[in-house]
Structure formats: C-alpha cells, structure tokens
Design a protein around this motif. Structure first.
Motif, PDB file in Angstrom:
ATOM      1  N   GLY A 217       0.784  -0.964  -0.058  1.00  0.00           N
ATOM      2  CA  GLY A 217       0.131  -0.154   0.023  1.00  0.00           C
ATOM      3  C   GLY A 217       0.785   1.198   0.059  1.00  0.00           C
ATOM      4  O   GLY A 217       1.558   1.668   0.974  1.00  0.00           O
ATOM      5  N   GLU A 218       0.698   2.034  -1.106  1.00  0.00           N
ATOM      6  CA  GLU A 218       1.535   3.261  -1.291  1.00  0.00           C
ATOM      7  C   GLU A 218       1.434   4.280  -0.215  1.00  0.00           C
ATOM      8  O   GLU A 218       2.441   4.861   0.293  1.00  0.00           O
ATOM      9  CB  GLU A 218       1.702   3.623  -2.544  1.00  0.00           C
ATOM     10  CG  GLU A 218       2.141   4.887  -2.832  1.00  0.00           C
ATOM     11  CD  GLU A 218       1.535   5.795  -3.886  1.00  0.00           C
ATOM     12  OE1 GLU A 218       1.817   7.196  -3.802  1.00  0.00           O
ATOM     13  OE2 GLU A 218       0.928   5.313  -4.627  1.00  0.00           O
ATOM     14  N   VAL A 219       0.024   4.378  -0.163  1.00  0.00           N
ATOM     15  CA  VAL A 219      -0.286   5.667   0.695  1.00  0.00           C
ATOM     16  C   VAL A 219      -1.084   5.399   1.787  1.00  0.00           C
ATOM     17  O   VAL A 219      -1.341   6.237   2.794  1.00  0.00           O
ATOM     18  CB  VAL A 219      -1.305   6.704  -0.218  1.00  0.00           C
ATOM     19  CG1 VAL A 219      -0.803   7.244  -1.267  1.00  0.00           C
ATOM     20  CG2 VAL A 219      -2.522   5.610  -0.657  1.00  0.00           C
ATOM     21  N   GLY A 220      -0.847   4.104   2.255  1.00  0.00           N
ATOM     22  CA  GLY A 220      -1.185   3.712   3.419  1.00  0.00           C
ATOM     23  C   GLY A 220      -2.561   2.911   3.755  1.00  0.00           C
ATOM     24  O   GLY A 220      -2.499   2.060   2.812  1.00  0.00           O
ATOM     25  N   ILE A 221      -2.992   2.784   4.831  1.00  0.00           N
ATOM     26  CA  ILE A 221      -3.975   1.910   5.238  1.00  0.00           C
ATOM     27  C   ILE A 221      -5.430   2.510   5.729  1.00  0.00           C
ATOM     28  O   ILE A 221      -5.407   3.292   6.192  1.00  0.00           O
ATOM     29  CB  ILE A 221      -3.624   0.912   6.182  1.00  0.00           C
ATOM     30  CG1 ILE A 221      -2.332   0.120   5.837  1.00  0.00           C
ATOM     31  CG2 ILE A 221      -4.644  -0.038   6.999  1.00  0.00           C
ATOM     32  CD1 ILE A 221      -1.495  -0.679   6.848  1.00  0.00           C
ATOM     33  N   ILE A 222      -6.480   1.738   4.995  1.00  0.00           N
ATOM     34  CA  ILE A 222      -7.660   2.006   5.384  1.00  0.00           C
ATOM     35  C   ILE A 222      -8.526   0.777   6.073  1.00  0.00           C
ATOM     36  O   ILE A 222      -8.573  -0.052   5.380  1.00  0.00           O
ATOM     37  CB  ILE A 222      -8.789   2.518   4.305  1.00  0.00           C
ATOM     38  CG1 ILE A 222      -8.301   3.401   3.598  1.00  0.00           C
ATOM     39  CG2 ILE A 222     -10.055   2.819   4.689  1.00  0.00           C
ATOM     40  CD1 ILE A 222      -9.159   4.160   2.264  1.00  0.00           C
ATOM     41  N   ASN A 223      -8.705   0.807   7.602  1.00  0.00           N
ATOM     42  CA  ASN A 223      -9.199  -0.120   8.356  1.00  0.00           C
ATOM     43  C   ASN A 223     -10.705  -0.277   8.580  1.00  0.00           C
ATOM     44  O   ASN A 223     -11.128   0.709   9.277  1.00  0.00           O
ATOM     45  CB  ASN A 223      -8.226  -0.298   9.445  1.00  0.00           C
ATOM     46  CG  ASN A 223      -8.469  -1.689  10.451  1.00  0.00           C
ATOM     47  OD1 ASN A 223      -9.083  -2.594   9.861  1.00  0.00           O
ATOM     48  ND2 ASN A 223      -8.159  -1.625  11.856  1.00  0.00           N
ATOM     49  N   ILE A 224     -11.370  -0.973   8.208  1.00  0.00           N
ATOM     50  CA  ILE A 224     -12.987  -0.795   8.360  1.00  0.00           C
ATOM     51  C   ILE A 224     -13.029  -1.690   9.624  1.00  0.00           C
ATOM     52  O   ILE A 224     -12.826  -3.182   9.662  1.00  0.00           O
ATOM     53  CB  ILE A 224     -13.773  -1.566   7.146  1.00  0.00           C
ATOM     54  CG1 ILE A 224     -13.415  -0.516   5.963  1.00  0.00           C
ATOM     55  CG2 ILE A 224     -15.026  -1.436   7.564  1.00  0.00           C
ATOM     56  CD1 ILE A 224     -14.029  -0.860   4.560  1.00  0.00           C
ATOM     57  N   ILE A 225     -13.614  -1.175  10.638  1.00  0.00           N
ATOM     58  CA  ILE A 225     -14.098  -1.987  11.704  1.00  0.00           C
ATOM     59  C   ILE A 225     -15.464  -2.334  11.907  1.00  0.00           C
ATOM     60  O   ILE A 225     -16.275  -1.435  11.896  1.00  0.00           O
ATOM     61  CB  ILE A 225     -13.522  -1.105  13.031  1.00  0.00           C
ATOM     62  CG1 ILE A 225     -12.030  -0.630  13.110  1.00  0.00           C
ATOM     63  CG2 ILE A 225     -13.835  -1.983  14.505  1.00  0.00           C
ATOM     64  CD1 ILE A 225     -10.991  -1.821  13.225  1.00  0.00           C
ATOM     65  N   LEU A 226     -15.557  -3.580  12.129  1.00  0.00           N
ATOM     66  CA  LEU A 226     -17.145  -3.955  11.977  1.00  0.00           C
ATOM     67  C   LEU A 226     -17.722  -3.822  13.474  1.00  0.00           C
ATOM     68  O   LEU A 226     -16.772  -3.934  14.443  1.00  0.00           O
ATOM     69  CB  LEU A 226     -17.387  -5.449  11.469  1.00  0.00           C
ATOM     70  CG  LEU A 226     -16.978  -5.447   9.981  1.00  0.00           C
ATOM     71  CD1 LEU A 226     -16.942  -7.053   9.612  1.00  0.00           C
ATOM     72  CD2 LEU A 226     -17.782  -4.716   9.026  1.00  0.00           C
ATOM     73  N   LYS A 227     -18.884  -3.813  13.597  1.00  0.00           N
ATOM     74  CA  LYS A 227     -19.680  -3.837  15.042  1.00  0.00           C
ATOM     75  C   LYS A 227     -19.216  -5.017  15.772  1.00  0.00           C
ATOM     76  O   LYS A 227     -19.483  -6.133  15.138  1.00  0.00           O
ATOM     77  CB  LYS A 227     -20.930  -3.253  14.896  1.00  0.00           C
ATOM     78  CG  LYS A 227     -21.227  -1.891  14.272  1.00  0.00           C
ATOM     79  CD  LYS A 227     -22.868  -1.565  14.141  1.00  0.00           C
ATOM     80  CE  LYS A 227     -22.899  -0.224  13.709  1.00  0.00           C
ATOM     81  NZ  LYS A 227     -24.373   0.286  13.383  1.00  0.00           N
ATOM     82  N   LYS A 228     -18.935  -4.947  17.200  1.00  0.00           N
ATOM     83  CA  LYS A 228     -19.097  -5.773  18.020  1.00  0.00           C
ATOM     84  C   LYS A 228     -18.773  -5.413  19.422  1.00  0.00           C
ATOM     85  O   LYS A 228     -18.023  -4.565  19.473  1.00  0.00           O
ATOM     86  CB  LYS A 228     -17.587  -6.881  17.680  1.00  0.00           C
ATOM     87  CG  LYS A 228     -17.436  -7.606  18.773  1.00  0.00           C
ATOM     88  CD  LYS A 228     -16.018  -8.518  18.314  1.00  0.00           C
ATOM     89  CE  LYS A 228     -15.596  -9.327  19.581  1.00  0.00           C
ATOM     90  NZ  LYS A 228     -14.155  -9.980  19.382  1.00  0.00           N
ATOM     91  N   ASP A 229     -19.693  -5.927  20.275  1.00  0.00           N
ATOM     92  CA  ASP A 229     -19.881  -5.294  21.561  1.00  0.00           C
ATOM     93  C   ASP A 229     -19.160  -6.377  22.442  1.00  0.00           C
ATOM     94  O   ASP A 229     -19.488  -7.432  22.238  1.00  0.00           O
ATOM     95  CB  ASP A 229     -21.384  -4.861  21.801  1.00  0.00           C
ATOM     96  CG  ASP A 229     -21.432  -3.610  22.928  1.00  0.00           C
ATOM     97  OD1 ASP A 229     -20.462  -3.428  23.282  1.00  0.00           O
ATOM     98  OD2 ASP A 229     -22.277  -2.972  22.924  1.00  0.00           O
ATOM     99  N   LYS A 230     -19.139  -5.805  24.003  1.00  0.00           N
ATOM    100  CA  LYS A 230     -18.428  -6.819  24.698  1.00  0.00           C
ATOM    101  C   LYS A 230     -19.445  -6.421  25.980  1.00  0.00           C
ATOM    102  O   LYS A 230     -18.974  -6.917  27.237  1.00  0.00           O
ATOM    103  CB  LYS A 230     -17.164  -6.769  25.034  1.00  0.00           C
ATOM    104  CG  LYS A 230     -16.486  -7.482  23.854  1.00  0.00           C
ATOM    105  CD  LYS A 230     -15.040  -7.449  24.378  1.00  0.00           C
ATOM    106  CE  LYS A 230     -14.024  -8.257  23.110  1.00  0.00           C
ATOM    107  NZ  LYS A 230     -12.740  -8.530  23.463  1.00  0.00           N
ATOM    108  N   ARG A 231     -20.485  -5.680  26.112  1.00  0.00           N
ATOM    109  CA  ARG A 231     -21.065  -5.232  27.459  1.00  0.00           C
ATOM    110  C   ARG A 231     -21.817  -6.512  27.905  1.00  0.00           C
ATOM    111  O   ARG A 231     -22.361  -7.187  27.211  1.00  0.00           O
ATOM    112  CB  ARG A 231     -22.007  -3.939  26.980  1.00  0.00           C
ATOM    113  CG  ARG A 231     -21.149  -2.718  26.955  1.00  0.00           C
ATOM    114  CD  ARG A 231     -22.008  -1.329  26.511  1.00  0.00           C
ATOM    115  NE  ARG A 231     -22.430  -1.528  25.308  1.00  0.00           N
ATOM    116  CZ  ARG A 231     -23.211  -0.480  24.760  1.00  0.00           C
ATOM    117  NH1 ARG A 231     -23.685   0.445  25.522  1.00  0.00           N
ATOM    118  NH2 ARG A 231     -23.494  -0.583  23.512  1.00  0.00           N
ATOM    119  N   ALA A 232     -22.040  -6.397  29.062  1.00  0.00           N
ATOM    120  CA  ALA A 232     -23.025  -7.458  29.643  1.00  0.00           C
ATOM    121  C   ALA A 232     -24.408  -7.386  29.461  1.00  0.00           C
ATOM    122  O   ALA A 232     -25.043  -6.423  28.999  1.00  0.00           O
ATOM    123  CB  ALA A 232     -22.784  -7.371  31.360  1.00  0.00           C
TER     124      ALA A 232
END
Length: 794
Positions: A217-232
């Motif tokens: 990747g010449e110009v960098g990285i795009i990181n897509i974060i999918l939804k995920k929760d850890k609340r009780a």
C-alpha cells in the motif's frame, strides 16, 4: 465539592509521587459496575494500614483498569465514584512484585434521588498520533449506505466508477477489515458495495503505517472496523432501509455476554438496482486511416447480497481471551448494459448505428474463519496475540453479448470468468514494555494466496456451435507466498517521543497461463524501515513526523493478459510482466486540540519508482483501442492536508477537510514521452445541527478539482448530500432520511488529447438516491459517548 476533592487530591498526589523514585511494588486491578461494564475515571486510593496515610492515588482508565505504584508494605484500598457506594478492599500485602486485586464491583448508591444524564456526541473524526478515526455512524449521509459509499465520503478518499478506492490521489491503498486482510476487499473492488454500512462501527485511516503493518500500500491503510460489543447482558441494533432508485435492506448487530462468554452476531441483507449511464466521443486521424464515433452506455447493476457474522469470545482468565469468528458473504447479481455506437465519416456524416447489449450473471461468495488468542500479562502494556485466518472466495461471472446494426445480422458471444481464491494467514505479535512509557514490539506473519481464474470468450456460429477466441481465452494460476517479520521500539523522553521499526518481507510469486504453458516466477526480499517522532510543544499542541518505505505488488487482475470484453471498441488487457512499485513516504503534521474542536495540518511527500499506469496503445482501422498497465515512470507527489473540527455552539458542529497536492510524473513508452505535472485538490465540509435533543440535520459538500494525467485530464466533480434524523420511543429508535447527490452532479468526466487522437467521456455510476432508514436499539444508547452525572436533590 466533596466529589471534586475526592478526584483531584489523589491525582495531585500521584503527580508528586511520579516526580520521585518509583517504588518497586504496585497494586493493579479494574473497576466495574453491577452489570459488568467498566467504570472509567473512578478515584482509586491506597492507604497505609497502620496510620491510614495516603500512599498512592489515581483514576481508572477508559477500560476501568488501574495501576498504582507503592512501596512494599500493608495497605487497604478505597474506590470512590459519584453515584456509587464507596468500596474498601482491606488486607493488602504488597511485596516487590505487582499485587493484582482483580475486578472491584461498585454498587449504585441508594442516596441518588435525581439523575441528570449529559450526552455528548462522538466527534465525526478523532485525531490520534498514528491515525485518524472516523465514527461513520454519526454522518447522516452514511445511514443506509454501503461500505463503498461511506469510504467515498471520507476526507481525501475517492471511489471511482469501478469501486476502486484512492487515498490522497493514489489508488495504491491497502484496505483491511478489523485490522486484517479480508476476502471482502481482496477479491473484487466492487465487493465493498455489497457490504452494508450499518454493520460498520468506524473506519481508521493510517497515512504512514509503521513496521507493525504489512508493507503493501503506497499511501497507507484504510481499516474498516465492524460492529462488535462486549457489554454485559443482551444488547443490539436493528436497522431497516428503503430507497429509490430501488433499494431494500435490513440488518442486525446483537451481542450477549454472561460471565466468561461473549457471543456476538450480525446479519445484513441488501437488494438493490442501481441505474447508471455513460457517454463518450472518439476521434482518430493518421496517414493511413481515420474514424469518428460517439457512444452512449445505459446500465443497471443490481442483485441480492447477504453478510453473516458469528463469533465467540471466551475469557479463559481475566487477562486471557480466545476468540473465534465466522463470516459468510454470498451475493447474486444480474447486470444489464446497452452500448449504442454512432459512426461518422471524416465529413461528420452518420454512416451507421451499432447496438451492443450485455447481460451478466454474477455469483460471489466469501467464507472466512478466524481464531485469535490474546494474553495480557500482569505488567502493564505487556501482551501476546496469535491469529489464524482462512479465507475462501468464489467469483463466477457468465455474460451474454449481442451486437449488430438495426435490421442487420446479429453477432452473439458469451464470456466466462470464474475465479476461485484461497488464503491462509498466520500471525504472532508480542509487546513488551520498556521503562515507564516505552515499548518493544516484535512479530511474524506468513500469508498464502492461491487463485485459479478461468477466462474464455466464444462466438456463436451459423450452425449454432460456439467457437472460442484464442486471444481471449486462457486459465491463470496465481500463487503468492509472503513471509514477514518485524521489530519496533519506542519511548517517550519528556515532551519528546520516538519510535522506529524494521520489517522484512520475502515474496515468492508465480503466475502461470496453463493453456499456453507460460510461467512467470518471481522471488524477492525487501527491508522496510519506518520511523515516527513527536514533540509536545505545549498542552494540546503536538508536532509529528513520520517516514515509511512501502511496496505495491501488482494485483492479479492487472497480470491477466485477457481482455475485458464489455466494450467492443475499447479493451483492457493485463500485463504479466508488471513489477512492484516502491514508495518512500514522508509526513510532517501539527495537531492542535481545544475544548470545542481540533485542527490537524500536515504536509507530505511521496517518491515512487516503477509507477504503474494504464495507457492507451494500439488503435486499429475499426476504432478499437487497447489499454494496458505498464511500469511507466517515476513520480514525486507533494501535498498539504487540513482537517478542522469545531463546535460553533452546542447545537452546531462543523467538520471540514481539504487535501492539496502536486504530482509530477515522468516516463516514456515506445519512444513516446509520457509525463504530467498536475496541481489539484479535494475537499469535504459537513455541517450538523441538533434541535430539541431529538432532531438532527446535516448537509455535506464534496468537491474534487480537475487534474492532469499522462495522456489527458480529469475534470472536476462535486456533490451535495443532505440528511436528517429524529429520535422516537424515548430515544430507543431513530428515523433517518437522506438524499445522496442532491443535484445529481456526481459525474466522472475525462479527456485524452494526444497527437492524432482525441477522446472525451463522462460516466455516472449511480443517480441521485433517496433513503429512509429505521433503527431500533435493544438495551443500547444511541451511538454517543455518554457521561452520566448524578446529583443529589437539594
């Protein structure tokens, strides 16, 4: 007042302690409420058991964790936080090693008579030293959109008509899902249009990645974060979307946590039909021949797509987690296209009309399985992670073509393009703290990618038999093995911070055309250094510098020597002899933060070698042209970027960004000098107003200035998006309405103007779209950061 003193006194004491010699022992733990949710910024104090003298104090971090340094001895611990009962943990004996007290659970105070909840919306963009984080759910124009649409709304990011993503004017950007390569992005650029935006939590843009990341990747990285929760407990979000042009969709993201198990799942379904159009004018003159024709393209792309994700976190201990996840992404599409050609003689007289139709059936699927292990040690910031990922992707395309003049003979053809891809990735990372604020990081990774691609084109004869065209039929086998290892170290020295790293990657890539027995094996080893420096000039003012050396390997689609046969007048053919591009990237940034906003300004320079560009080569007497990618040139790009986020009032927030850059490209092809010197810029401004705490209105303006290319120029593009949302059911649900491309102006226009050849074209992938979305939240607040301030009734 007593709450203020309870918070400030331990903090002041801790500052005084840090100025002295650090004791050998420590008390560590975490704070949570009755539901298991972390309690950030709780006051934690350690007292001597003998005389109750304060020995250490501080606050828990955003995850509820704390660590207080004390000398060996006997102590007791006290935790206080507004609206909760004080909690005392007696009988602590601290030696020369850290003492872990586990999770301390706070109980809500019965004295609370009145509750005041202050909600502050997450900023659209959070600026961090190594990346920019975009909370895309806060952008009303993103509601109901897909991943490709959302990326196109980010500052300095553009998405072309084929779904290819560019950052800061370059298409050589690496796209990750949850920090790892994914079949959703590696198989097909258009696959991002099949990922529902409602499943995305945030997007991170890393313009100068460290050695921790892959060097691609010449110009960098795009990181897509999918939804995920850890609340009780159980909580989730349910979304339904309808729009015109036709779009129907629904999704859910749900989570259930109890004791040491956390289950998470999401599902999205999307059915759409996206109309688009294009037109072009071509003129070619030479000593031997000449032609003039115009073309009009009318197309519809649509189909049904699913996204299924299931996962489980198993907390083996308080600091050890095992995570398994499964992702399945099938889609079924039918695309229609009609090309109408008008041919003219040299005097401009219409000589004939030719109509070419295309019907493509496309079945795609991606299956991913991931197993992750993470171990946090007793020592702060010490961790070990291990990941194994398997990806299987299938992309089958069957296309029927017809071409002919009104009343004349009809040419019938059929094309087949089937790709089968398998990936294995194994990665190990270790982080070891150094001193007070330093870290040593090391890791290794091996990745295997195997692709089998069958491509064929056949013509129907008069006796109803199908005859293959050898120039457009072959089988490709692509095998890629990349082995990597890295080491990084960083530390802070007062106001100065430094980080350096080195990554080594060994590439073993073989491309084979089985029908013609052509094999092209390549192996090479590269070292990729990275460095980052930052200096805190004063409070909330930071100067940053970063450097990285990166590689851009040719995508297998650019290596295929087969032609894209959708346009019978213009063919794209890959080049199996492409070499990797290499980039030296430098960036200097200045970050200013204040209570109501922030500004990040930066200047950057990229020097690229063996730059790959698509150029137009052969033109025959029928007006057919050929486009191929070649290692054309050397490029120097200079740019300046500005990101401003400011709350003018509590009800009015503005976010604006602009990227100005100059790219100088110099190269030759077959004794022809192909160079370009372009100045251009892109910008996006978003204004958001909130009324009555329930009604949000937003307007966005996007602009991309003209730019010069090696064979012509691209014209400017602008668009306006509008959105509104209203909370109902006491904030448990929200209704959104949005208009993408209000003035129907998102049209790509380009010109090629060379000696003897002129071409102008325009294309609109999708027309103006109106979307209506309903969101319901189960045991969740609206996507906002919530600060709870409970006060006692006077």
């Amino acid at each position: 007042m007593k709450y203020v003193l309870a918070i400030l006194l331990p903090i002041l004491y801790q500052i005084a302690v840090l100025a002295q010699d650090r004791p050998a022992g420590a008390v560590t733990g975490s704070i949570a409420d009755e539901h298991g949710e972390p309690v950030p910024f709780a006051t934690v104090a350690v007292y001597n058991a003998a005389d109750s003298a304060l020995a250490a104090g501080g606050t828990s971090d955003v995850a509820g964790a704390f660590s207080l340094a004390v000398k060996p001895g006997r102590y007791y611990l006290k935790v206080t936080f507004v609206s909760y009962r004080d909690k005392i943990v007696p009988g602590l004996r601290v030696a020369n090693t850290p003492l872990a007290v586990g999770t301390i659970v706070l109980q809500t105070s019965a004295d609370v008579l009145t509750e005041v909840v202050i909600e502050g919306e997450r900023p659209p963009m959070e600026l961090q030293l190594d990346k920019r984080v975009f909370n895309v759910s806060q952008d009303l124009s993103n509601v109901g959109a897909n991943a490709s649409d959302i990326l196109g709304n980010l500052p300095s990011v553009t998405v072309d008509v084929d779904g290819a993503v560019s950052l800061r004017g370059s298409g050589n950007v690496r796209i990750l899902i949850d920090g790892r390569p994914s079949g959703l992005t590696s198989r097909d650029p258009d696959a991002l249009r099949k990922l529902q935006g409602n499943l995305i939590e945030r997007i991170e843009v890393i313009t100068n990645p460290s050695s921790r990341y892959d060097a691609a990747g010449e110009v960098g990285i795009i990181n897509i974060i999918l939804k995920k929760d850890k609340r009780a407990g159980i909580n989730g979000t349910f979304v339904a979307t309808a729009g015109t042009p036709y779009q129907l969709g629904a999704s859910y993201s749900i989570n259930y946590r109890k004791n040491n198990i956390n289950l998470f799942s999401s599902y999205g379904i999307d059915d759409r039909n996206a109309p688009g159009y294009g037109s072009s004018y071509q003129r070619y003159t030479s000593a031997d021949t000449s032609f003039v024709y115009s073309q009009y393209n009318d197309r519809e792309r649509g189909g049904l797509a699913h996204n299924v994700m299931l996962g489980l976190d198993y907390f083996l201990t308080e600091k050890t987690t095992l995570t398994g996840s499964f992702l399945y992404n099938p889609s079924f599409g039918v695309n229609h296209s009609t090309n109408t050609y008008h041919d003219y003689d040299e005097n401009g007289t219409l000589t004939r009309n030719v109509v070419r139709t295309e019907r493509e059936e496309e079945d795609e699927s991606t299956i991913e399985g991931t197993l992750s292990f993470k171990k946090d040690f007793e020592r702060k910031d010490q961790s070990l992670t291990a990941d194994v990922k398997w990806i299987r992707g299938v992309d089958d395309e069957a296309t029927r073509y017809t071409e002919g003049t009104p009343g004349g003979a009809l040419l019938q053809q059929r094309g087949l393009n089937n790709a089968d891809e398998t990936n294995w990735q194994v990665q190990l990372d270790y982080v070891h703290p150094l001193g007070q604020e330093g870290k040593l990081e090391a890791g290794m990774k091996t990745a295997t990618r195997m692709i089998r691609n069958l491509y064929s084109l056949e013509t129907r004869e008069e006796d109803d038999t199908w005859t293959p065209l050898p120039a457009f039929s072959n089988n490709l086998e692509y095998n890629e093995h990349i082995h990597a290892a890295y080491v990084m170290a960083g530390n802070a020295f007062g106001k100065f911070s430094a980080q350096g790293g080195l990554r080594g990657e060994y590439s073993d890539i073989t491309t084979e055309l089985t029908e013609t027995n052509e094999t092209n094996p390549r192996t090479y080893f590269n070292l990729f250094p990275s460095a980052a420096l930052s200096y805190k000039l004063k409070d909330n003012n930071t100067l940053q510098f970063s450097y990285s050396y990166r590689i851009n390997r040719p995508d297998f689609r650019d290596l295929l020597p087969f032609s894209d046969f959708r346009d019978s007048r213009q063919f794209f053919m890959g080049n199996p002899n492409l070499k990797p591009e290499y980039t030296n990237a430098f960036e200097l940034g200045y970050l200013i933060e204040w209570g109501e906003g922030s500004i990040l300004s930066s200047v950057y320079h990229r020097h690229r070698t063996d730059v790959v560009q698509r150029i137009m080569t052969d033109v025959d007497e029928q007006g057919r042209t050929q486009i191929i990618p070649i290692n054309l040139a050397e490029e120097n790009a200079y740019g300046a970027e500005l990101n401003l986020s400011h709350a003018l009032f509590t009800w009015w927030k503005v976010n604006t960004s602009a990227n100005f850059y100059r790219a100088i490209t110099e190269g030759t092809y077959e004794d022809q000098v192909l160079s370009a010197d372009t100045y251009t810029w892109t910008s996006r401004t978003t204004s958001k107003w909130t009324f009555f705490r329930k009604l949000d209105l937003q307007g966005s303006f996007n602009y991309r200035a003209p730019r010069v290319t090696t064979q012509g120029r691209n014209r400017s593009v602008y668009s306006v998006d509008l959105g509104t949302s209203y909370d109902i059911f006491q904030g448990k649900a929200t209704v959104n309405a949005s208009v993408r491309d209000l003035f129907n102006s998102r049209v790509r226009r380009s010109i090629i103007d060379n000696e003897g050849y002129y071409s102008s074209s325009k294309f609109q992938w999708q027309s103006r779209q109106l979307l209506l979305t309903f969101t319901y939240r189960l045991n969740r607040q609206k996507e906002k950061e919530k600060e709870s301030e409970r006060t006692e009734e006077m």
